[in-house]
Design a protein around this motif. Structure first.
Motif, PDB file in Angstrom:
ATOM      1  N   THR A   1      12.992   3.375   4.798  1.00  0.00           N
ATOM      2  CA  THR A   1      11.624   3.426   4.854  1.00  0.00           C
ATOM      3  C   THR A   1      10.566   2.647   4.604  1.00  0.00           C
ATOM      4  OG1 THR A   1       9.994   4.725   2.977  1.00  0.00           O
ATOM      5  CG2 THR A   1      12.341   5.191   2.572  1.00  0.00           C
TER       6      THR A   1
ATOM      7  N   SER B   1       6.608   0.908   1.526  1.00  0.00           N
ATOM      8  CA  SER B   1       5.242   0.212   0.355  1.00  0.00           C
ATOM      9  C   SER B   1       3.790  -0.508   1.497  1.00  0.00           C
ATOM     10  CB  SER B   1       6.443  -0.707   0.061  1.00  0.00           C
ATOM     11  OG  SER B   1       7.384  -0.155  -0.702  1.00  0.00           O
TER      12      SER B   1
ATOM     13  N   THR C   1      15.218  -1.287   2.171  1.00  0.00           N
ATOM     14  CA  THR C   1      16.363  -0.698   2.151  1.00  0.00           C
ATOM     15  C   THR C   1      17.606   0.167   3.014  1.00  0.00           C
ATOM     16  OG1 THR C   1      15.611  -1.103  -0.573  1.00  0.00           O
ATOM     17  CG2 THR C   1      17.485   0.283  -0.161  1.00  0.00           C
TER      18      THR C   1
ATOM     19  N   THR D   1       6.816  -0.047  -5.260  1.00  0.00           N
ATOM     20  CA  THR D   1       5.967   0.814  -4.901  1.00  0.00           C
ATOM     21  C   THR D   1       5.622   1.825  -5.015  1.00  0.00           C
ATOM     22  OG1 THR D   1       5.282  -1.527  -3.845  1.00  0.00           O
ATOM     23  CG2 THR D   1       4.220   0.696  -3.059  1.00  0.00           C
TER      24      THR D   1
ATOM     25  N   SER E   1       3.979  -0.077  -7.732  1.00  0.00           N
ATOM     26  CA  SER E   1       4.768  -0.272  -8.961  1.00  0.00           C
ATOM     27  C   SER E   1       3.639  -0.151 -10.295  1.00  0.00           C
ATOM     28  CB  SER E   1       3.830  -2.077  -8.551  1.00  0.00           C
ATOM     29  OG  SER E   1       2.706  -2.489  -8.700  1.00  0.00           O
TER      30      SER E   1
HETATM   31  C1  LIG Z   1      15.541  -4.503  -4.171  1.00  0.00           C
HETATM   32  C2  LIG Z   1      13.943  -3.784  -3.641  1.00  0.00           C
HETATM   33  C3  LIG Z   1      13.823  -2.873  -2.804  1.00  0.00           C
HETATM   34  C4  LIG Z   1      12.763  -2.740  -1.486  1.00  0.00           C
HETATM   35  N1  LIG Z   1      13.322  -1.735  -0.693  1.00  0.00           N
HETATM   36  C5  LIG Z   1      11.973  -1.585  -0.523  1.00  0.00           C
HETATM   37  C6  LIG Z   1      12.138  -0.670   0.780  1.00  0.00           C
HETATM   38  O1  LIG Z   1      12.892   0.404   0.910  1.00  0.00           O
HETATM   39  N2  LIG Z   1      10.827  -0.332   1.133  1.00  0.00           N
HETATM   40  C7  LIG Z   1      10.034  -1.075   1.132  1.00  0.00           C
HETATM   41  O2  LIG Z   1       8.922  -0.606   1.633  1.00  0.00           O
HETATM   42  N3  LIG Z   1       9.563  -1.969   0.075  1.00  0.00           N
HETATM   43  C8  LIG Z   1      10.739  -2.107  -0.551  1.00  0.00           C
HETATM   44  N4  LIG Z   1      10.368  -3.135  -1.694  1.00  0.00           N
HETATM   45  C9  LIG Z   1       9.373  -3.201  -1.669  1.00  0.00           C
HETATM   46  C10 LIG Z   1       8.539  -2.570  -3.462  1.00  0.00           C
HETATM   47  O3  LIG Z   1       8.773  -1.438  -3.082  1.00  0.00           O
HETATM   48  C11 LIG Z   1       7.507  -3.515  -3.609  1.00  0.00           C
HETATM   49  O4  LIG Z   1       6.174  -3.306  -2.048  1.00  0.00           O
HETATM   50  C12 LIG Z   1       7.909  -4.427  -3.926  1.00  0.00           C
HETATM   51  O5  LIG Z   1       8.293  -5.374  -4.294  1.00  0.00           O
HETATM   52  C13 LIG Z   1       6.154  -5.010  -4.392  1.00  0.00           C
HETATM   53  O6  LIG Z   1       5.732  -5.968  -3.829  1.00  0.00           O
HETATM   54  P1  LIG Z   1       5.068  -7.532  -3.670  1.00  0.00           P
HETATM   55  O7  LIG Z   1       5.996  -8.210  -4.712  1.00  0.00           O
HETATM   56  O8  LIG Z   1       4.731  -8.438  -2.974  1.00  0.00           O
HETATM   57  O9  LIG Z   1       4.235  -7.478  -4.941  1.00  0.00           O
HETATM   58  P2  LIG Z   1       2.202  -8.120  -5.163  1.00  0.00           P
HETATM   59  O10 LIG Z   1       1.805  -7.738  -3.920  1.00  0.00           O
HETATM   60  O11 LIG Z   1       2.129  -9.871  -5.225  1.00  0.00           O
HETATM   61  O12 LIG Z   1       1.873  -8.005  -6.125  1.00  0.00           O
HETATM   62  C14 LIG Z   1       2.042  -7.943  -7.378  1.00  0.00           C
HETATM   63  C15 LIG Z   1       1.446  -6.913  -8.260  1.00  0.00           C
HETATM   64  O13 LIG Z   1       0.695  -6.643  -8.048  1.00  0.00           O
HETATM   65  C16 LIG Z   1       0.166  -5.497  -7.871  1.00  0.00           C
HETATM   66  N5  LIG Z   1      -1.748  -5.272  -6.853  1.00  0.00           N
HETATM   67  C17 LIG Z   1      -1.081  -6.215  -6.089  1.00  0.00           C
HETATM   68  N6  LIG Z   1      -2.552  -6.148  -5.671  1.00  0.00           N
HETATM   69  C18 LIG Z   1      -3.106  -5.825  -6.284  1.00  0.00           C
HETATM   70  C19 LIG Z   1      -4.420  -5.208  -6.555  1.00  0.00           C
HETATM   71  N7  LIG Z   1      -4.984  -5.417  -5.801  1.00  0.00           N
HETATM   72  N8  LIG Z   1      -4.678  -3.889  -7.894  1.00  0.00           N
HETATM   73  C20 LIG Z   1      -3.991  -3.589  -8.256  1.00  0.00           C
HETATM   74  N9  LIG Z   1      -2.659  -4.349  -8.152  1.00  0.00           N
HETATM   75  C21 LIG Z   1      -2.156  -5.059  -7.335  1.00  0.00           C
HETATM   76  C22 LIG Z   1       1.507  -5.274  -7.173  1.00  0.00           C
HETATM   77  O14 LIG Z   1       1.343  -3.422  -7.190  1.00  0.00           O
HETATM   78  C23 LIG Z   1       2.506  -5.862  -7.940  1.00  0.00           C
HETATM   79  O15 LIG Z   1       2.833  -4.798  -9.291  1.00  0.00           O
HETATM   80  C24 LIG Z   1      11.652  -3.510  -2.167  1.00  0.00           C
HETATM   81  C25 LIG Z   1      12.398  -4.140  -3.503  1.00  0.00           C
HETATM   82  C26 LIG Z   1      12.833  -4.535  -4.263  1.00  0.00           C
HETATM   83  C27 LIG Z   1      12.589  -5.510  -5.457  1.00  0.00           C
END
Ligand SMILES: Cc1cc2nc3c(=O)[nH]c(=O)nc-3n(C[C@H](O)[C@H](O)[C@H](O)COP(=O)(O)OP(=O)(O)OC[C@H]3O[C@@H](n4cnc5c(N)ncnc54)[C@H](O)[C@@H]3O)c2cc1C
Length: 353
Positions: A106, A109, A142, A335, A337
């Motif tokens: 999936t 996110s 993932t 996500t 978060s």
């Molecule tokens: C081990 C691992 C596995 C994963 N597997 C998947 C998967 O299978 N599928 C998938 O789709 N994703 C996956 N992800 C991605 C995960 O779900 C998050 O989307 C990702 O880690 C967070 O994105 P970022 O670090 O780019 O956050 P950023 O977008 O850089 O944001 C940093 C923080 O600020 C918050 N933020 C950013 N903009 C805003 C705003 N305007 N208002 C409020 N808060 C905001 C974000 O939510 C986050 O907490 C995975 C991540 C990890 C670490």
């Protein structure tokens, strides 16, 4: 399940710290028939509903968050097909998804962030006759098994049509999976980026035509099952804290019991809400539960650490604490978060005021 229990308990550290067993996770989970849980019997499933899947994911997370997150990816992908509008895609893919011979990933996110207005969709869909050509990529997905996968993503049509949710095949021309991401934990989860260059899809690949109306419908199952990770991890930590504290001088037992009761009360509320559909219209209540469960994980880990004291720092005596500590870092960032949810709740409250 006993076989899976032993497999996970002896390999949890390796699953977290190395990718060597990454391709063994899906068959191990499928071997215990976990992907049929909560799938209607009329579709070849074991019956029950999403609550049963939440409980099963929590049970796996109690032993290994890596395996539980793979489970979440596979089972959530199955849920997309069940709640999607493409019975032919469901019929074509469900048997091999439930058997674990096909990996479902999936990549939503991006779509969930798009729904909250914090990110643009990362895949553009250019119409070509009745079909689309996809270009773009997803930074984190993932369960991208190297031998093959189906992945769900939201795509933005370039002609202004509504964003759609589609499934693309890892073997399709133009799809390239990156190397495994160099993660600090959950390394056995087959997590990588994926790029799409001129990938052709058509109506047969569409899961939902209008992402904006469909995502809130599927979100309770998506988030509910994701909460299974927090529930299992918190239970594991509290169980460990309780067994260390029983009969010890540390006086932590009342705190541990109080947290266990709080956790189980939240679990009951979550399961009831996922079942009766209230979270479709009351997203804020679900967001609060996700935040509370994530906070309970942190508190549980802190109690486990305090119960253990210095032994938590000794490699040979820490009994899985260090892995759980690393696994717990994933909970607030996946996500949606915690930062994102808190911002959404603030918006909700200011609208209500
Ligand atoms: C081990 C691992 C596995 C994963 N597997 C998947 C998967 O299978 N599928 C998938 O789709 N994703 C996956 N992800 C991605 C995960 O779900 C998050 O989307 C990702 O880690 C967070 O994105 P970022 O670090 O780019 O956050 P950023 O977008 O850089 O944001 C940093 C923080 O600020 C918050 N933020 C950013 N903009 C805003 C705003 N305007 N208002 C409020 N808060 C905001 C974000 O939510 C986050 O907490 C995975 C991540 C990890 C670490």
């Amino acid at each position: 399940m006993a076989g899976l229990h032993d497999w996970l308990s002896s390999r949890a550290e390796e699953l977290d710290q190395s990718a060597l067993l990454a391709d063994a996770v899906l068959p191990a989970l499928a071997g215990a028939d976990l992907f049929r849980i909560g799938v209607p019997q009329s579709n070849g499933g074991a019956g029950g509903d999403v609550r049963d899947a939440v409980v099963a994911i929590a049970a796996v997370a109690q032993q290994s968050v890596t395996a539980a997150f793979v489970f979440w990816g596979q089972r959530t992908f199955i849920e997309y097909l069940l709640q999607g509008s493409n019975p032919a895609l469901l019929e074509r893919s469900l048997p091999s998804l439930m058997a674990g011979s096909l990996a479902g990933a999936t990549g939503l996110s991006n779509a969930m962030k798009f729904l909250s207005g914090i990110e643009q969709l990362q895949i553009a869909a250019t119409p070509e006759g009745t079909r689309w050509r996809l270009n773009g990529g997803l930074a984190w997905v993932t369960n991208l098994r190297k031998s093959g996968f189906l992945a769900a993503a939201a795509v933005a049509p370039t002609d202004g049509a509504p964003a759609a949710i589609i499934a693309f095949d890892g073997h399709a021309s133009g799809v390239s999976r990156g190397d495994d991401l160099d993660l600090v934990a959950l390394r056995g989860s087959n997590t990588a980026s994926v790029q799409l260059a001129q990938v052709e899809v058509g109506a047969a690949d569409v899961i939902a035509n209008d992402a904006t109306t469909w995502l809130p419908i599927v979100r309770p199952a998506f988030l509910g099952m994701q909460c299974g990770l927090s529930i299992g991890l918190a239970r594991a930590s509290l169980e460990q804290a309780a067994s260390i504290s029983a009969g010890s001088r540390n006086q932590l037992s009342p705190h541990i019991q109080a947290l266990q009761q709080m956790l189980e009360a939240r679990v009951a509320t979550l399961l009831a809400g996922v079942h009766d559909g209230r979270f479709r219209s009351q997203a804020a209540a679900l967001f609060r539960l996700r935040i509370e469960l994530a906070e309970l994980v942190q508190q549980a880990l802190m109690l486990e650490l305090q119960a253990m004291g210095g032994r938590a720092y000794l490699q040979k005596e820490q009994g899985g604490f260090a892995r759980r500590w690393r696994e717990s870092a994933f909970i607030p960032v996946v996500t949606p978060s915690l930062v994102q949810l808190q911002a959404a709740l603030q918006q909700h409250e200011s609208r209500a005021a």
